[in-house]
Scaffold this motif. Structure first.
Motif, PDB file in Angstrom:
ATOM      1  N   LEU A 294      15.208   9.705  13.083  1.00 55.83           N
ATOM      2  CA  LEU A 294      13.883  10.159  12.673  1.00 55.83           C
ATOM      3  C   LEU A 294      12.844   9.086  12.966  1.00 55.83           C
ATOM      4  O   LEU A 294      12.969   7.943  12.525  1.00 55.83           O
ATOM      5  N   ILE A 295      11.798   9.473  13.696  1.00 57.51           N
ATOM      6  CA  ILE A 295      10.628   8.624  13.919  1.00 57.51           C
ATOM      7  C   ILE A 295       9.461   9.341  13.240  1.00 57.51           C
ATOM      8  O   ILE A 295       8.918  10.306  13.759  1.00 57.51           O
ATOM      9  N   PRO A 296       9.069   8.892  12.055  1.00 55.15           N
ATOM     10  CA  PRO A 296       8.079   9.630  11.267  1.00 55.15           C
ATOM     11  C   PRO A 296       6.657   9.436  11.785  1.00 55.15           C
ATOM     12  O   PRO A 296       6.387   8.587  12.646  1.00 55.15           O
ATOM     13  N   GLU A 297       5.763  10.211  11.227  1.00 48.90           N
ATOM     14  CA  GLU A 297       4.345  10.060  11.543  1.00 48.90           C
ATOM     15  C   GLU A 297       3.860   8.690  11.080  1.00 48.90           C
ATOM     16  O   GLU A 297       4.239   8.221  10.009  1.00 48.90           O
ATOM     17  N   PRO A 298       3.014   7.999  11.858  1.00 49.10           N
ATOM     18  CA  PRO A 298       2.575   6.645  11.481  1.00 49.10           C
ATOM     19  C   PRO A 298       1.779   6.630  10.182  1.00 49.10           C
ATOM     20  O   PRO A 298       1.059   7.577   9.863  1.00 49.10           O
ATOM     21  N   PHE A 299       1.914   5.525   9.454  1.00 48.33           N
ATOM     22  CA  PHE A 299       1.133   5.303   8.245  1.00 48.33           C
ATOM     23  C   PHE A 299      -0.109   4.501   8.598  1.00 48.33           C
ATOM     24  O   PHE A 299      -0.036   3.523   9.343  1.00 48.33           O
ATOM     25  N   ASP A 300      -1.265   4.888   8.066  1.00 49.21           N
ATOM     26  CA  ASP A 300      -2.534   4.252   8.368  1.00 49.21           C
ATOM     27  C   ASP A 300      -2.760   3.056   7.445  1.00 49.21           C
ATOM     28  O   ASP A 300      -3.061   3.206   6.265  1.00 49.21           O
ATOM     29  N   LEU A 301      -2.628   1.828   7.988  1.00 45.50           N
ATOM     30  CA  LEU A 301      -2.764   0.610   7.192  1.00 45.50           C
ATOM     31  C   LEU A 301      -4.191   0.362   6.708  1.00 45.50           C
ATOM     32  O   LEU A 301      -4.403  -0.403   5.772  1.00 45.50           O
TER      33      LEU A 301
ATOM     34  N   ALA B 290      12.825  -6.121  14.784  1.00 46.85           N
ATOM     35  CA  ALA B 290      11.925  -4.968  14.698  1.00 46.85           C
ATOM     36  C   ALA B 290      12.098  -4.289  13.350  1.00 46.85           C
ATOM     37  O   ALA B 290      13.208  -4.180  12.826  1.00 46.85           O
ATOM     38  N   ASN B 291      10.992  -3.796  12.828  1.00 47.13           N
ATOM     39  CA  ASN B 291      10.906  -3.389  11.434  1.00 47.13           C
ATOM     40  C   ASN B 291      10.981  -1.866  11.283  1.00 47.13           C
ATOM     41  O   ASN B 291       9.951  -1.199  11.299  1.00 47.13           O
ATOM     42  N   TYR B 292      12.202  -1.317  11.145  1.00 45.95           N
ATOM     43  CA  TYR B 292      12.321   0.123  10.888  1.00 45.95           C
ATOM     44  C   TYR B 292      12.148   0.443   9.412  1.00 45.95           C
ATOM     45  O   TYR B 292      11.719   1.532   9.060  1.00 45.95           O
ATOM     46  N   HIS B 293      12.434  -0.502   8.532  1.00 42.87           N
ATOM     47  CA  HIS B 293      12.418  -0.168   7.100  1.00 42.87           C
ATOM     48  C   HIS B 293      11.007  -0.128   6.522  1.00 42.87           C
ATOM     49  O   HIS B 293      10.789   0.522   5.500  1.00 42.87           O
ATOM     50  N   VAL B 294      10.023  -0.788   7.141  1.00 43.65           N
ATOM     51  CA  VAL B 294       8.645  -0.731   6.661  1.00 43.65           C
ATOM     52  C   VAL B 294       7.743   0.055   7.596  1.00 43.65           C
ATOM     53  O   VAL B 294       6.856   0.771   7.155  1.00 43.65           O
ATOM     54  N   SER B 295       7.963  -0.062   8.899  1.00 48.16           N
ATOM     55  CA  SER B 295       7.138   0.646   9.890  1.00 48.16           C
ATOM     56  C   SER B 295       8.033   1.451  10.820  1.00 48.16           C
ATOM     57  O   SER B 295       8.117   1.185  12.027  1.00 48.16           O
ATOM     58  N   PRO B 296       8.730   2.453  10.288  1.00 50.25           N
ATOM     59  CA  PRO B 296       9.697   3.182  11.112  1.00 50.25           C
ATOM     60  C   PRO B 296       9.083   3.925  12.288  1.00 50.25           C
ATOM     61  O   PRO B 296       9.745   4.145  13.301  1.00 50.25           O
TER      62      PRO B 296
ATOM     63  N   TRP C  57       4.930  13.950  -9.630  1.00 51.30           N
ATOM     64  CA  TRP C  57       4.323  13.611  -8.352  1.00 51.30           C
ATOM     65  C   TRP C  57       3.228  14.599  -7.962  1.00 51.30           C
ATOM     66  O   TRP C  57       3.387  15.811  -8.108  1.00 51.30           O
ATOM     67  N   ARG C  58       2.135  14.066  -7.413  1.00 51.41           N
ATOM     68  CA  ARG C  58       1.133  14.890  -6.757  1.00 51.41           C
ATOM     69  C   ARG C  58       1.471  14.964  -5.268  1.00 51.41           C
ATOM     70  O   ARG C  58       2.066  14.015  -4.715  1.00 51.41           O
ATOM     71  N   PRO C  59       1.109  16.048  -4.591  1.00 51.66           N
ATOM     72  CA  PRO C  59       1.427  16.161  -3.162  1.00 51.66           C
ATOM     73  C   PRO C  59       0.898  14.989  -2.346  1.00 51.66           C
ATOM     74  O   PRO C  59       1.573  14.498  -1.440  1.00 51.66           O
ATOM     75  N   GLU C  60      -0.311  14.510  -2.645  1.00 53.46           N
ATOM     76  CA  GLU C  60      -0.880  13.414  -1.863  1.00 53.46           C
ATOM     77  C   GLU C  60      -0.119  12.103  -2.089  1.00 53.46           C
ATOM     78  O   GLU C  60      -0.070  11.239  -1.206  1.00 53.46           O
ATOM     79  N   ASP C  61       0.492  11.957  -3.266  1.00 59.77           N
ATOM     80  CA  ASP C  61       1.295  10.761  -3.515  1.00 59.77           C
ATOM     81  C   ASP C  61       2.607  10.818  -2.749  1.00 59.77           C
ATOM     82  O   ASP C  61       3.092   9.800  -2.242  1.00 59.77           O
ATOM     83  N   ARG C  62       3.188  11.990  -2.668  1.00 56.80           N
ATOM     84  CA  ARG C  62       4.394  12.167  -1.866  1.00 56.80           C
ATOM     85  C   ARG C  62       4.111  11.833  -0.400  1.00 56.80           C
ATOM     86  O   ARG C  62       4.905  11.184   0.283  1.00 56.80           O
ATOM     87  N   GLU C  63       2.959  12.274   0.073  1.00 55.52           N
ATOM     88  CA  GLU C  63       2.584  12.022   1.459  1.00 55.52           C
ATOM     89  C   GLU C  63       2.451  10.528   1.736  1.00 55.52           C
ATOM     90  O   GLU C  63       2.780  10.042   2.816  1.00 55.52           O
ATOM     91  N   LEU C  64       1.970   9.790   0.738  1.00 55.16           N
ATOM     92  CA  LEU C  64       1.748   8.361   0.888  1.00 55.16           C
ATOM     93  C   LEU C  64       3.041   7.590   1.165  1.00 55.16           C
ATOM     94  O   LEU C  64       3.012   6.539   1.811  1.00 55.16           O
ATOM     95  N   VAL C  65       4.160   8.097   0.704  1.00 59.69           N
ATOM     96  CA  VAL C  65       5.428   7.363   0.825  1.00 59.69           C
ATOM     97  C   VAL C  65       6.444   8.074   1.709  1.00 59.69           C
ATOM     98  O   VAL C  65       7.567   7.591   1.861  1.00 59.69           O
ATOM     99  N   ALA C  66       6.060   9.202   2.297  1.00 61.76           N
ATOM    100  CA  ALA C  66       7.036  10.052   2.981  1.00 61.76           C
ATOM    101  C   ALA C  66       7.770   9.321   4.096  1.00 61.76           C
ATOM    102  O   ALA C  66       8.998   9.471   4.249  1.00 61.76           O
ATOM    103  N   ASP C  67       7.063   8.535   4.910  1.00 65.89           N
ATOM    104  CA  ASP C  67       7.727   7.900   6.046  1.00 65.89           C
ATOM    105  C   ASP C  67       8.809   6.923   5.591  1.00 65.89           C
ATOM    106  O   ASP C  67       9.878   6.844   6.203  1.00 65.89           O
ATOM    107  N   ARG C  68       8.552   6.212   4.483  1.00 70.30           N
ATOM    108  CA  ARG C  68       9.536   5.247   3.975  1.00 70.30           C
ATOM    109  C   ARG C  68      10.720   5.967   3.328  1.00 70.30           C
ATOM    110  O   ARG C  68      11.880   5.592   3.541  1.00 70.30           O
ATOM    111  N   VAL C  69      10.446   6.977   2.533  1.00 73.57           N
ATOM    112  CA  VAL C  69      11.514   7.686   1.828  1.00 73.57           C
ATOM    113  C   VAL C  69      12.403   8.440   2.811  1.00 73.57           C
ATOM    114  O   VAL C  69      13.643   8.432   2.699  1.00 73.57           O
ATOM    115  N   ASP C  70      11.784   9.091   3.785  1.00 77.75           N
ATOM    116  CA  ASP C  70      12.539   9.911   4.734  1.00 77.75           C
ATOM    117  C   ASP C  70      13.414   9.082   5.667  1.00 77.75           C
ATOM    118  O   ASP C  70      14.349   9.618   6.275  1.00 77.75           O
ATOM    119  N   THR C  71      13.120   7.801   5.804  1.00 79.62           N
ATOM    120  CA  THR C  71      13.908   6.957   6.711  1.00 79.62           C
ATOM    121  C   THR C  71      14.820   5.988   5.965  1.00 79.62           C
ATOM    122  O   THR C  71      15.410   5.101   6.578  1.00 79.62           O
TER     123      THR C  71
END
Length: 379
Positions: free
Chosen positions: A140-147, A230-236, A310-324
């Protein structure tokens, strides 16, 4: 067989203290050395109630003293907050006490902080379609998180002010790496004036670059022929472009004839998939604290995680980390990690595991080491 290594943040559990976390780190280091892990890296994090690895140089020496074989090092020194001389003297001192076992991992955290602040202050760029999540050969290569979300927080500015002297400018990362290498090698000079670090010059340090994208860190590591993590656990979302950029930039050196890549992964294993899922359940809440307030909370209990709404927007905030995050029974996780290793071409995997109870974290690492050996020969 691809070796496994450890990345430790010295996590503070809910109800525990920094003293507990640091004692747990020493115990974990001894246990993973016995389980056959190759190296033990300490992260550098500041101003976080849930993380006790704010002085990794001190902790690296303590871990090296508590073990005998495993390599010990930094994952990574935040070079924007230190001078090259201070880094070389600190790690040279550790190497003098534990020669030939110390890794000096360097990261761009300070530089990335300045870049994120500039982007946050600039007018927004033209809107473009976000890169969607995808699966590459089973990974899984998730959608990028906006820093830039983090850079707009007032806490971001406060942290920056506390981590640097007033008026200090964030230096160029490539220049820092070159200065560190020159100080270790005994070739540092400005014009006709030389400088010699003691301890530090001639130290048997293994120099590493850590990176979260295909940008400057990957290029600097490749061009200088250094190993790269390379950092898959923080920036997958960026892991494939990071390893590709490193390999494209690589030039053989006195250190390496060919590229050497470590890839990190968040992992929780337990005897069954169900047990692992429960142990890993607080992870989303913990990641949310980092991305919403820039300060990791003490790692919650599974009961606290279950009670959170959980609110939906909070789930979205962590989705890339949780899903990987890799969770499950040992063989399940080991096979998933083999996919990560195959797709990235990693020469080594760097495992970070956090659970509320220290015994569960130790057991997770031990179960994974045993399973990794068993599945190594599977087709």
């Amino acid at each position: 067989m691809t070796p496994l290594s450890v990345l430790d943040l010295a996590p503070v559990p809910e109800g525990g203290s920094a003293r507990d976390a640091l004692r747990n780190t020493l115990d974990l280091a001894r246990r993973v050395e016995a389980a056959g892990y190759h190296r033990y890296w300490l992260a550098e994090h500041h101003l976080a109630p849930g993380v006790a690895s704010s002085a990794p140089q001190v902790l690296i020496e303590a871990v090296a003293a508590a073990t005998s074989r495993i390599r010990v090092g930094s994952g990574a020194v935040q070079t924007g907050h230190w001078t090259p001389l201070s880094i070389v003297e600190q790690f040279g001192t550790i190497d003098a006490l534990h020669p030939g076992r110390i890794d000096l991992g360097l990261g761009r955290s300070g530089q990335r902080r300045a870049e994120a602040a500039r982007r946050a202050a600039a007018p927004p760029p033209p809107a473009r379609e976000a890169r969607k999540a995808t699966v590459v050969d089973g990974l899984l290569i998730p959608e990028p998180f906006d820093l830039t979300r983090l850079a707009k927080s007032p806490v971001f500015d406060l942290h920056g002010a506390l981590l640097q002297q007033p008026g200090a400018e964030t230096p160029d990362f490539a220049g820092i790496v070159d200065d560190i290498a020159a100080l270790i090698g005994g070739t540092y000079a400005k014009g006709a004036t030389e400088a010699h670090a003691n301890p530090g010059e001639g130290a048997e340090l293994e120099l590493w670059i850590l990176g979260s994208s295909g940008g400057e860190s990957a290029r600097v590591a490749g061009e200088r022929g250094l190993p790269f993590a390379a950092n898959y656990h923080v920036s997958p979302s960026n892991v494939l472009e990071a390893v590709e950029a490193y390999r494209e930039a690589f030039k053989p050196s006195d250190v390496l004839d060919e590229p050497y890549v470590v890839v990190s992964a968040d992992v929780v294993t337990a005897p069954t998939d169900e047990e692992a899922t429960e142990l890993a359940s607080p992870y989303a809440l913990w990641v949310h604290s980092i991305r919403s307030s820039l300060a990791a909370i003490p790692f919650p209990t599974p009961a606290q995680a279950a009670a959170h709404r959980w609110r939906p927007e909070d789930r979205e905030l962590v989705a890339d980390r949780v899903d990987t995050q890799f969770t499950g029974a040992p063989e399940t996780v080991a096979r998933s990690l083999r996919t990560l290793q195959r797709v990235t071409g990693a020469d080594e995997l760097l495992i970070t595991t956090i659970t509320h109870d220290h015994a569960d974290r130790v057991h997770s690492y031990e179960l994974l080491a045993d399973a990794w050996n068993r599945v190594a020969g599977d087709p």
